[in-house]
Design a protein around this motif. Structure first.
Motif, short mmCIF file in Angstrom:
data_model
loop_
_atom_site.label_atom_id
_atom_site.label_comp_id
_atom_site.label_asym_id
_atom_site.label_seq_id
_atom_site.Cartn_x
_atom_site.Cartn_y
_atom_site.Cartn_z
N GLY A 1 0.90 -1.09 0.40
CA GLY A 1 0.18 0.75 -0.10
C GLY A 1 1.05 1.55 -0.32
N LEU A 2 1.97 1.66 0.86
CA LEU A 2 2.43 2.88 0.61
C LEU A 2 3.61 2.65 -0.32
CD1 LEU A 2 4.17 2.27 4.68
CD2 LEU A 2 2.40 3.44 3.68
N SER A 3 4.03 1.45 -1.12
CA SER A 3 4.37 1.79 -2.19
C SER A 3 3.68 2.72 -3.64
CB SER A 3 5.23 -0.14 -2.88
OG SER A 3 4.16 -0.53 -3.15
N ARG A 4 2.39 2.49 -3.47
CA ARG A 4 1.80 3.10 -4.06
C ARG A 4 1.84 4.54 -4.29
NH1 ARG A 4 -4.44 1.05 -4.59
NH2 ARG A 4 -4.26 0.82 -6.84
N GLN A 5 3.24 5.54 -3.50
CA GLN A 5 3.23 6.50 -4.09
C GLN A 5 3.94 6.90 -4.88
OE1 GLN A 5 5.90 7.55 -0.31
NE2 GLN A 5 5.35 6.49 1.01
N ASP A 6 4.02 5.81 -5.79
CA ASP A 6 5.13 5.73 -6.74
C ASP A 6 3.80 6.14 -8.19
OD1 ASP A 6 3.95 3.94 -7.43
OD2 ASP A 6 6.10 2.97 -7.52
N THR A 7 2.24 5.83 -7.46
CA THR A 7 1.39 6.05 -8.57
C THR A 7 0.48 7.69 -8.98
OG1 THR A 7 1.02 4.21 -8.82
CG2 THR A 7 -0.87 5.14 -9.64
N PRO A 8 -0.32 8.51 -9.31
CA PRO A 8 -0.79 9.26 -9.31
C PRO A 8 -2.11 8.84 -8.43
CG PRO A 8 0.23 9.42 -11.21
CD PRO A 8 0.68 8.38 -10.45
N ARG A 9 -2.53 9.97 -7.57
CA ARG A 9 -3.41 9.92 -6.90
C ARG A 9 -4.93 9.25 -7.90
NH1 ARG A 9 -4.62 11.45 -1.57
NH2 ARG A 9 -6.92 11.14 -0.71
N GLU A 10 -5.05 10.12 -8.75
CA GLU A 10 -6.31 9.35 -9.63
C GLU A 10 -5.46 8.03 -10.19
OE1 GLU A 10 -3.38 12.14 -11.76
OE2 GLU A 10 -4.46 12.22 -9.91
#
Length: 724
Positions: free
Chosen positions: A533-542
């Motif tokens: 879940g934390l690794s999704r920082q690399d993906t834009p929120r939208e």
């Protein structure tokens, strides 16, 4: 206008019973003395309905017996009450001194009794003379009895009793029980039973059936005399025939969404809406971030979660369901056997240990699809997972350091293998034990590591005591006792990747093995969920697809994860991961987890619970629901509150719905075989026996890839032992 109250034991007579001759007893209860004399005022303890309910409970409805008590009420107008009081006072005046304890003089003119009575109710004004005594208020009350002006509402009452049985003595016995139950009203006045004569039976039956108001004599009763019979049974009425309401719970919000399969709604259960109709209520996806389901085992928490998981899967969302026992997965499987879901479905079932059984593998140390900056996340996830499951806490800093250093070394070696195009030469968790216990194997691989990493193993590690390593390898030894866990953790290449599941909206069911290593497995899975879940920082929120996760048996997960459930509740909402936990006992959760879940939950639900647990939950609802109400909830019924339009609702009652009732249209048991084939393809599942055979040789494969030699063999430079 007539108010009708009927108290009866419900009946369901069969055709055979209907053909048997019935014997009927009838009675009308009327006041035995003048109606201005009061019956006893019935309080709440003991409950006046206790005896009547007990009498009803003795009626054998299965044998066709019936017992009914009917109270017909008609309000008495103030004008009629005033006339009745005047007549009572006039009659009292004619009775003379004995009526009030003093001699009364005069007639009904300006003086005498009438003038005195008027003066008494007007505070003494208008008395005809100083010498004339003003009656005391107590005397006046004796004259009009319970019908004094402060009596409040008064009703004319008709009380009819009717019993029916297949034997005359049974019908008579049931009638006596009803009369005895109602006789507890006896006080200054009492109720007397009158049996209708043969010629009046038809009139009695007409009054009984239609509510025609024609009592035997005038009988006016006040509210204190009637309230004990007309109120609902209290908690002190313990008769088995009483149907409980379940306690006072606020009504459901009128604008609560109704679920009919909408993509943006998650079903909650059946709710009675303000119009009296029951519908499937729902919460909006945008309002629901974290949820907590509490209550006793076997009362429907898992079933409710399965309904929601299936709904979200069919709506196209990614889901992750940690099912410790595997029962939920078997329940949900026929409802997910559909082409639009089959290519998204993952099953990780660790309870299977047949050598021919296809199984999926997960290598927490795998570096496929990852880069050098990801090494620190991998190391932390593995270290924290194993340390938490072993309950090291802060008491084993040496063991944590050794484990972290070993995980770092193997992750770096795995990164090299992947970059070289040989992911099959990656180390697994089982190579942690080899790295720590096989000095020769480790020394041959050390030259492949960066200098700073190698320095620890060459200078610091040899100085540690011999008791440090067994503390670390103990966890791996536990995994090695289960063939299913060997298959799950023993393959270099991972098919299970929860980050990939998040990004591609996979439907994932994880069923641990049921072995003594469950805590370790669940801990690693929870830590990996947090890391992904934390690794999704690399993906834009939208671009982050919403991902739903359910964790059953939350207490066991919390005891092994040591705070990471709290981290999930506090952090993952930012990355579109929604978590819903289920547990029997919130008080057994660690304080940090309990506080995080309650602080951040947007959905709180409970079924029946022990009083202490119920009081804990009721406190969160600020007195809207009592603990007693929660403890007495029927099976598969809940009280819950949700976020609605950005605000928390008051708690409301919900009836749980089984999967087969909500999703009957999706039930496809014939498609399970095709679904299993799709899962094999989705996860590249291999026979367990093949994975175990490869694991036996993996130490050699790793060493051969990195050094060109076998363990204990000559170097790659020796022309007699070159390994291609």
């Amino acid at each position: 206008m007539t108010a009708v109250v009927s108290l009866a034991k419900p009946t369901k007579a069969t055709t055979a019973q209907a053909s048997v001759r019935r014997y009927v007893q009838r009675a009308e209860l009327a006041l035995g003395l003048p109606d201005y004399k009061a019956l006893a005022s019935l309080g709440l303890s003991p409950d006046p309905l206790q005896q009547l309910a007990a009498a009803m409970a003795s009626v054998r409805t299965e044998d066709g017996e019936k017992a009914v008590a009917v109270f017909d009420l008609v309000p008495v107008s103030e004008q009629r009450l005033a006339r009745r009081r005047r007549r009572l006072m006039a009659r009292a005046a004619r009775r003379g001194p004995s009526a009030y304890g003093e001699r009364l003089t005069g007639g009904l003119g300006g003086g005498g009794f009438w003038g005195s009575a008027t003066a008494a109710w007007s505070g003494g004004a208008g008395a005809s003379s100083r010498s004339e005594r003003i009656p005391r208020q107590t005397d006046l009350r004796e004259g009009v009895g319970k019908l004094e002006p402060s009596a409040g509402a008064v009703f004319a009452v008709q009380i009819l009793l009717r019993t029916e049985a297949s034997h005359p003595q049974l019908a008579l016995a049931r009638m006596h029980q009803l009369i005895a139950a109602l006789s507890m009203t006896s006080g200054e006045n009492y109720l007397k039973a009158h049996r209708p004569r043969r010629w009046a039976i038809g009139r009695f039956e007409r009054r009984f059936a239609s509510g025609e108001f024609a009592p035997r004599r005038r009988q006016w009763l006040t509210v204190p005399e009637l309230a004990g019979w007309l109120k609902p049974p209290t908690v002190k009425c313990t008769a088995s025939s009483v149907v409980r309401s379940g306690g006072l719970v606020p009504p459901a919000p009128a604008d609560l969404p109704v679920y009919t399969g909408q993509h943006d709604l998650i079903p909650l259960g059946a709710v009675v809406y303000p119009d009296g109709r029951e519908r499937i209520a729902a919460a909006r996806v945008q309002d629901l971030l974290f949820g907590l389901q509490l209550g006793k085992a076997g009362h429907g928490k898992t079933e409710e979660a399965l309904v929601q998981c299936i709904a979200m899967a069919h709506s196209g969302y990614g889901t992750w369901f940690l099912d410790p026992h595997g029962e939920g997965w078997m329940r949900a499987k026929p409802y997910l056997a559909h082409p639009k879901i089959a290519d998204r479905l993952w099953e990780i079932n660790l309870a299977k240990a047949d050598p021919e059984q296809p199984v999926v593998s997960w290598n927490p140390l795998s570096m496929e699809g990852r880069s050098l900056p990801d090494v620190q996340d991998i190391v932390r996830s593995v270290t924290e997972g194993i340390a938490a499951a072993q309950d090291w806490g802060d008491n084993a800093p040496r063991a944590r350091t050794i484990l972290a250093r070993a995980s770092q070394a193997l992750a770096l070696l795995n990164l090299q293998a992947v970059q070289a195009g040989h992911p099959e030469a990656q180390c697994t968790l089982f190579q942690l034990r080899t790295w720590l216990t096989d000095e020769e194997w480790r020394e041959q691989l050390l030259p492949k590591l960066p200098d700073r990493v190698r320095a620890y193993w060459e200078t610091t590690f040899p100085k540690l005591g011999p008791d440090a390593v067994p503390t670390v390898t103990y966890a791996i030894d536990r995994l090695d006792t289960s063939q299913s866990l060997q298959g799950f953790f023993g393959s270099p290449r991972s098919a299970y990747d929860v980050r990939h599941a998040m990004d591609t909206s996979k439907v994932v069911f994880v069923c641990p093995s049921g072995s003594e290593s469950d805590a370790l497995v669940s801990c690693l899975l929870i830590h990996d969920l947090h890391r992904a879940g934390l690794s999704r920082q690399d993906t834009p929120r939208e671009r982050r697809a919403t991902f739903w996760a359910w964790g059953d048996e939350l207490t066991a997960l919390d005891s092994s994860s040591k705070g990471f459930l709290a981290a999930i509740a506090e952090q993952l909402r930012k990355y579109e991961v929604r978590f819903i936990g289920m547990t029997q006992m919130a008080l057994r959760l660690s304080a940090i987890t309990r506080q995080a879940l309650l602080q951040n939950q947007s959905w709180l639900s409970t079924c029946a619970a022990d009083y202490d647990e119920a009081a804990f939950v009721a406190k969160r609802w600020n007195g809207h629901v009592s603990p007693e109400t929660i403890t007495e909830l029927p099976k598969y019924h809940y009280v819950m509150s949700v976020n609605l339009n950005g605000a928390r609702t008051t708690p409301f009652r919900v009836r749980g719905l089984p999967v087969d009732e909500v999703f009957a249209r999706y039930d496809n048991p014939a498609g399970i075989a095709a679904l299993d084939q799709a899962i094999d393809s989705n996860l590249n599942r291999r026979p367990l026996g093949d994975i175990l055979a490869d694991l036996e040789e993996l130490d050699i494969v790793v060493l051969a890839h990195h050094t060109g030699r076998r363990a204990g063999g000559p170097s790659a430079g020796d022309p007699t032992s070159v390994i291609d």
